[in-house]
Write a protein that holds these residues in place. Structure first.
Motif, PDB file in Angstrom:
ATOM      1  N   ASP A   1       0.813  -1.223   0.000  1.00  0.00           N
ATOM      2  CA  ASP A   1       0.000   0.000   0.000  1.00  0.00           C
ATOM      3  C   ASP A   1       0.844   1.271   0.000  1.00  0.00           C
ATOM      4  O   ASP A   1       0.306   2.375   0.021  1.00  0.00           O
ATOM      5  CB  ASP A   1      -0.914   0.026   1.227  1.00  0.00           C
ATOM      6  N   ASN A   2       2.158   1.137   0.009  1.00  0.00           N
ATOM      7  CA  ASN A   2       3.050   2.292   0.088  1.00  0.00           C
ATOM      8  C   ASN A   2       3.538   2.727  -1.288  1.00  0.00           C
ATOM      9  O   ASN A   2       3.606   1.924  -2.217  1.00  0.00           O
ATOM     10  CB  ASN A   2       4.269   1.975   0.953  1.00  0.00           C
ATOM     11  N   LEU A   3       3.913   3.996  -1.383  1.00  0.00           N
ATOM     12  CA  LEU A   3       4.531   4.521  -2.593  1.00  0.00           C
ATOM     13  C   LEU A   3       5.843   5.187  -2.203  1.00  0.00           C
ATOM     14  O   LEU A   3       5.863   6.121  -1.396  1.00  0.00           O
ATOM     15  CB  LEU A   3       3.609   5.549  -3.275  1.00  0.00           C
ATOM     16  N   HIS A   4       6.950   4.672  -2.769  1.00  0.00           N
ATOM     17  CA  HIS A   4       8.268   5.262  -2.544  1.00  0.00           C
ATOM     18  C   HIS A   4       8.496   6.286  -3.654  1.00  0.00           C
ATOM     19  O   HIS A   4       8.427   5.951  -4.841  1.00  0.00           O
ATOM     20  CB  HIS A   4       9.356   4.200  -2.563  1.00  0.00           C
ATOM     21  N   ILE A   5       8.763   7.517  -3.274  1.00  0.00           N
ATOM     22  CA  ILE A   5       8.904   8.616  -4.217  1.00  0.00           C
ATOM     23  C   ILE A   5      10.333   9.129  -4.148  1.00  0.00           C
ATOM     24  O   ILE A   5      10.808   9.521  -3.074  1.00  0.00           O
ATOM     25  CB  ILE A   5       7.935   9.763  -3.861  1.00  0.00           C
ATOM     26  N   THR A   6      11.013   9.118  -5.281  1.00  0.00           N
ATOM     27  CA  THR A   6      12.368   9.646  -5.347  1.00  0.00           C
ATOM     28  C   THR A   6      12.330  10.995  -6.044  1.00  0.00           C
ATOM     29  O   THR A   6      11.710  11.144  -7.095  1.00  0.00           O
ATOM     30  CB  THR A   6      13.310   8.676  -6.082  1.00  0.00           C
ATOM     31  N   VAL A   7      12.988  11.963  -5.408  1.00  0.00           N
ATOM     32  CA  VAL A   7      12.946  13.351  -5.867  1.00  0.00           C
ATOM     33  C   VAL A   7      14.370  13.869  -6.027  1.00  0.00           C
ATOM     34  O   VAL A   7      15.229  13.635  -5.175  1.00  0.00           O
ATOM     35  CB  VAL A   7      12.188  14.237  -4.847  1.00  0.00           C
ATOM     36  N   GLU A   8      14.598  14.583  -7.115  1.00  0.00           N
ATOM     37  CA  GLU A   8      15.867  15.287  -7.313  1.00  0.00           C
ATOM     38  C   GLU A   8      15.656  16.724  -6.854  1.00  0.00           C
ATOM     39  O   GLU A   8      14.692  17.375  -7.267  1.00  0.00           O
ATOM     40  CB  GLU A   8      16.271  15.260  -8.785  1.00  0.00           C
ATOM     41  N   SER A   9      16.548  17.206  -5.991  1.00  0.00           N
ATOM     42  CA  SER A   9      16.402  18.580  -5.503  1.00  0.00           C
ATOM     43  C   SER A   9      17.759  19.243  -5.342  1.00  0.00           C
ATOM     44  O   SER A   9      18.780  18.572  -5.216  1.00  0.00           O
ATOM     45  CB  SER A   9      15.645  18.604  -4.170  1.00  0.00           C
ATOM     46  N   ALA A  10      17.733  20.565  -5.304  1.00  0.00           N
ATOM     47  CA  ALA A  10      18.957  21.348  -5.146  1.00  0.00           C
ATOM     48  C   ALA A  10      19.544  21.212  -3.750  1.00  0.00           C
ATOM     49  O   ALA A  10      20.738  21.444  -3.556  1.00  0.00           O
ATOM     50  CB  ALA A  10      18.672  22.817  -5.451  1.00  0.00           C
ATOM     51  N   PHE A  11      18.734  20.819  -2.754  1.00  0.00           N
ATOM     52  CA  PHE A  11      19.249  20.744  -1.384  1.00  0.00           C
ATOM     53  C   PHE A  11      19.454  19.310  -0.882  1.00  0.00           C
ATOM     54  O   PHE A  11      19.686  19.102   0.305  1.00  0.00           O
ATOM     55  CB  PHE A  11      18.395  21.548  -0.399  1.00  0.00           C
ATOM     56  N   THR A  12      19.404  18.332  -1.773  1.00  0.00           N
ATOM     57  CA  THR A  12      19.564  16.938  -1.335  1.00  0.00           C
ATOM     58  C   THR A  12      20.844  16.735  -0.531  1.00  0.00           C
ATOM     59  O   THR A  12      20.851  16.022   0.474  1.00  0.00           O
ATOM     60  CB  THR A  12      19.540  15.973  -2.541  1.00  0.00           C
ATOM     61  N   SER A  13      21.950  17.371  -0.949  1.00  0.00           N
ATOM     62  CA  SER A  13      23.240  17.180  -0.264  1.00  0.00           C
ATOM     63  C   SER A  13      23.201  17.671   1.185  1.00  0.00           C
ATOM     64  O   SER A  13      24.044  17.280   1.994  1.00  0.00           O
ATOM     65  CB  SER A  13      24.356  17.894  -1.021  1.00  0.00           C
ATOM     66  N   GLU A  14      22.231  18.499   1.536  1.00  0.00           N
ATOM     67  CA  GLU A  14      22.119  19.021   2.895  1.00  0.00           C
ATOM     68  C   GLU A  14      21.174  18.189   3.763  1.00  0.00           C
ATOM     69  O   GLU A  14      21.045  18.446   4.961  1.00  0.00           O
ATOM     70  CB  GLU A  14      21.625  20.471   2.855  1.00  0.00           C
TER      71      GLU A  14
END
Length: 196
Positions: A20-33
């Motif tokens: 029932d879960n959804l794993h969402i992967t997001v690219e963002s400018a602050f991922t390294s933080e």
């Protein structure tokens, strides 16, 4: 706790259904933080970072979240409004936002005016959520001031900066958005219902 001031736009790079879960992967400018276990608001939905790889991080939405928000409608390459949790002692430039979406709404009108946009949304008023004229509401995580408040509709005026730096520029008639109503208004509404 959030402020409703969008920090960055992210792009969905992967979606993986697991039970029932959804794993969402997001690219963002602050991922390294970021670090594992931090909270990030995605279109106003508070989700916990569970994995970090390069410029991408992953969060998991459970059935409750998918049932009550627009998160389950995300597609690859979709743009999401992102805000990291507020730091204690920071200015509260928007309003108090919990990242707990109350319900969804549908965009029923978009009107371009002289230098701004007026978006109108319709929501299910049977859930006892309310807006008030000049009160606060969060639409897809963006802290906004209500105009034209009605029983099941309201409008918000969007300035060019907000239009360009959030996913409002992708909204059209029929778009589904997340709403978080003002927390103080929710308490007042609940107290009134209990005292009736």
């Amino acid at each position: 706790m959030f402020t409703g001031i969008i920090e960055s736009l992210g792009h969905v790079t992967n979606l993986k259904k697991e039970k029932d879960n959804l794993h969402i992967t997001v690219e963002s400018a602050f991922t390294s933080e970021l670090k594992i276990d931090q909270s990030v608001a995605h279109n106003g939905v508070c989700l916990t970072v569970v994995k970090i790889e390069g410029n991408n991080y992953t969060v998991t939405a459970i059935k409750e979240t998918l049932d009550k928000t627009n998160i389950g409608n995300l597609k690859l390459s979709d743009t999401v409004n992102l805000e990291r949790a507020m730091k204690l002692g920071d200015r509260l430039d928007g309003h108090i936002v919990q990242g707990h979406v109350d319900q969804i709404a549908q965009c029923i009108n978009v009107k371009e005016t002289e230098g701004s946009w007026l978006f109108t949304f319709k929501y299910d008023s049977s859930l006892s959520n309310i807006t008030i004229e000049k009160g606060s509401v969060t639409v897809n995580g963006v802290s906004l001031t209500v105009v034209n408040s009605k029983r099941d509709t309201f409008s918000v005026a969007i300035i060019p900066y907000t239009y360009e730096h959030t996913n409002f520029k992708a909204f059209k008639i029929g778009s589904i958005v997340n709403l978080e109503f003002d927390v103080i208004g929710k308490y007042v509404s609940r107290l009134n219902a209990l005292n009736s």
